[in-house]
Design a protein around this motif. Structure first.
Motif, PDB file in Angstrom:
ATOM      1  N   THR A   1     -46.415  12.688 -50.868  1.00  0.00           N
ATOM      2  CA  THR A   1     -45.289  13.620 -50.912  1.00  0.00           C
ATOM      3  C   THR A   1     -44.063  12.901 -50.361  1.00  0.00           C
ATOM      4  N   TYR A   2     -42.919  13.226 -50.936  1.00  0.00           N
ATOM      5  CA  TYR A   2     -41.653  12.607 -50.535  1.00  0.00           C
ATOM      6  C   TYR A   2     -40.633  13.703 -50.274  1.00  0.00           C
ATOM      7  N   ASN A   3     -39.909  13.586 -49.173  1.00  0.00           N
ATOM      8  CA  ASN A   3     -38.852  14.536 -48.848  1.00  0.00           C
ATOM      9  C   ASN A   3     -37.512  13.805 -48.897  1.00  0.00           C
ATOM     10  N   ALA A   4     -36.661  14.216 -49.830  1.00  0.00           N
ATOM     11  CA  ALA A   4     -35.393  13.514 -50.049  1.00  0.00           C
ATOM     12  C   ALA A   4     -34.412  13.734 -48.895  1.00  0.00           C
TER      13      ALA A   4
ATOM     14  N   PHE B   1     -36.084  19.678 -52.662  1.00  0.00           N
ATOM     15  CA  PHE B   1     -35.853  18.322 -52.156  1.00  0.00           C
ATOM     16  C   PHE B   1     -37.164  17.542 -52.021  1.00  0.00           C
ATOM     17  N   GLU B   2     -38.278  18.118 -52.478  1.00  0.00           N
ATOM     18  CA  GLU B   2     -39.575  17.488 -52.249  1.00  0.00           C
ATOM     19  C   GLU B   2     -40.296  17.167 -53.555  1.00  0.00           C
ATOM     20  N   GLY B   3     -41.059  16.110 -53.524  1.00  0.00           N
ATOM     21  CA  GLY B   3     -41.834  15.731 -54.694  1.00  0.00           C
ATOM     22  C   GLY B   3     -43.263  15.373 -54.327  1.00  0.00           C
ATOM     23  N   GLN B   4     -44.171  15.508 -55.295  1.00  0.00           N
ATOM     24  CA  GLN B   4     -45.577  15.105 -55.128  1.00  0.00           C
ATOM     25  C   GLN B   4     -45.916  14.130 -56.259  1.00  0.00           C
TER      26      GLN B   4
ATOM     27  N   LEU C   1     -32.527  19.076 -56.464  1.00  0.00           N
ATOM     28  CA  LEU C   1     -31.485  18.060 -56.364  1.00  0.00           C
ATOM     29  C   LEU C   1     -31.713  17.055 -57.498  1.00  0.00           C
ATOM     30  N   GLY C   2     -30.664  16.756 -58.272  1.00  0.00           N
ATOM     31  CA  GLY C   2     -30.824  15.949 -59.483  1.00  0.00           C
ATOM     32  C   GLY C   2     -31.467  14.597 -59.269  1.00  0.00           C
ATOM     33  N   VAL C   3     -31.164  13.944 -58.172  1.00  0.00           N
ATOM     34  CA  VAL C   3     -31.680  12.594 -57.948  1.00  0.00           C
ATOM     35  C   VAL C   3     -33.181  12.603 -57.611  1.00  0.00           C
TER      36      VAL C   3
END
Lengths: 77, 368
Positions: free
Chosen positions: B229-232, B155-158, B197-199
């Motif tokens: 960093t982003y946490n969906a 669920f996380e992105g950088q 997660l696809g989105v």
């Protein structure tokens, strides 16, 4: 003195929580040791350390209410 | 190019005073290389093509599979088994016929990366493995190209912009200033094992497109020397600053020759990197417990008499997997494309229970 640790990515699987408060540590090396004692699996995890949102590469002196982030590498695309 | 027609397409973004005609011309003159046309690459490519980035290169040697479709939004169910670079090119070219799109339907390695990257102004990293990420980072440092990096997990992105000068003229930061050396296989999970997660790559890949457009047009504050960093799940954004370090600089190869001599392909290589060269192929021919499969149609020339093999055309591979009992399977075809698709089909069937390879360059480039 209290240090707030926030944890990202799959390191949360090791700690079970994304936020930990640690008392009485003077620098980042000591903090890493303290965390590894509490969570032995952290020893084999790879992560970058940020002190108050700044990535640090060397041992860094901590002061009260510093926020430390543990950030693992992600490979997914 | 018909300028009136092309400007009408971009009218809504040219209305922004920060973009205007000058910004649009910068976009149309820019050349962006997107490496990996997967979860991150699809949305990044879509917005870059729509925005009118004049030349877009797409590097990917993978083919579309069913498990890609929940996040790789350029492809449809009809594309399963087809090369991503070519399908993405077709879709984007119909989205925007005015721009130039160049597919590179091969795996980027330290042998070909410098030549490909050198043709472009900005590199967007949407790969799915550490060996590619370190190799691309080092190539961008050597060639002095800005690198728009992103990576995701669950669920996380950088997201970050590496190897780019900032307004304070600080030393340029690269990926090794964040993570100096690649993790071992057991230290991190990849997408296939960790899930995603696809989105999420939709959001993060769009951020890469946004950073790229900001870099090209010179607007806003791109994430230079900063990592976002982003946490969906929580919608939390966390921004970290990075600085260049002498210590990590020592991990960058000193020149192009040493870059080509580094083994980037250690344990963390992508699970779908099937390709082997002639030398490796010939060595495997001597092993027991091996099946070599010609996946060309019956009657294609040259007929192979030099080594024993079975003949299963690509379209029949999926139905005939039960006949393949050996531990090692090697596919070949005329030039290496269909055999990669066949290897992918076999891999989907057998997973890690067999070693699966494809002869790179096909039989026409095979050296006995």
């Amino acid at each position: 003195m209290q240090i707030n640790v926030i944890i990202f990515g799959q390191i949360v699987d090791i700690t079970g929580t994304s936020a930990i408060a640690v008392e009485d540590v003077t620098d980042t090396n000591q903090l890493v040791e303290r965390l590894a004692t509490a969570y032995p699996a952290l020893k084999s995890a790879k992560y970058a350390i940020a002190v108050d949102k700044k990535i640090v590469k060397e041992n860094t002196v901590l002061s009260n209410n510093n926020t430390i982030a543990l950030l693992p590498p992600f490979s997914g695309g | 190019m018909n300028e009136n027609k092309s400007y009408e397409r971009y009218q809504r973004q040219m209305l922004l005073k920060e973009i205007g005609e000058a910004g649009q011309q910068k976009l149309l003159r820019s050349k962006v290389l997107v490496i990996g046309a997967g979860g991150l690459g699809c949305p990044a490519l879509q917005y870059l093509a729509a925005a009118g980035v004049g030349t877009i290169g797409i590097v990917d040697n993978d083919v579309v599979s069913l498990t890609n479709l929940h996040r790789q939004v350029l492809y449809t169910t009809n594309d399963i088994g087809l090369p991503k670079a070519e399908r993405a090119t077709a879709v984007l070219q119909s989205l925007n016929p005015d721009i130039r799109i160049i597919p590179y339907n091969f795996r980027l390695t330290n042998q070909n990366a410098l030549d490909v990257i050198d043709e472009y102004d900005i590199v967007v990293d949407g790969t799915d493995n550490f060996s590619s990420r370190y190799m691309i980072n080092d190539a961008c440092v050597l060639l002095n190209k800005p690198l728009v990096y992103a990576a995701i997990s669950r669920f996380e992105g950088q997201v970050a912009v590496f190897n780019c000068a900032n307004s304070k003229n600080e030393k340029k930061v690269n990926y090794r200033d964040l993570f100096p050396v690649a993790p071992e296989d057991n230290e991190v999970m990849n997408c296939a094992t960790a899930g995603v997660l696809g989105v999420l790559p939709g959001i993060i890949g769009s951020m890469q497109a946004n950073e790229t457009i900001k870099l090209i047009t010179g607007i806003g504050q791109p994430l230079v020397n900063r990592l976002l960093t982003y946490n969906a799940l929580t919608n939390e954004l966390y921004e970290l600053s990075m600085s260049a370090s002498e210590h990590t600089a020592s991990f960058i190869p000193k020149d192009k020759i040493s870059f080509k001599n580094i083994d980037y392909d250690w344990s963390c290589s992508a699970p779908n990197s099937f390709e082997i060269d002639s030398a490796r192929f010939n060595a495997l021919l001597n092993k027991n417990n091996i099946t070599v499969i010609d996946v060309r149609e019956f009657g294609e020339q040259p007929v192979i008499k030099e080594f024993s093999h079975v003949h299963i055309p690509l379209r029949e591979v999926a139905e005939q997997t039960s006949k393949l009992n050996t531990e090692i399977l090697i596919t070949f075809c005329q030039s290496g494309g269909r055999s990669m698709q066949a290897a992918k089909v076999l891999s989907d069937t057998f997973g890690n229970s067999k070693k699966i390879y494809s002869l790179k360059g096909g039989i026409v480039n095979w050296k006995p």
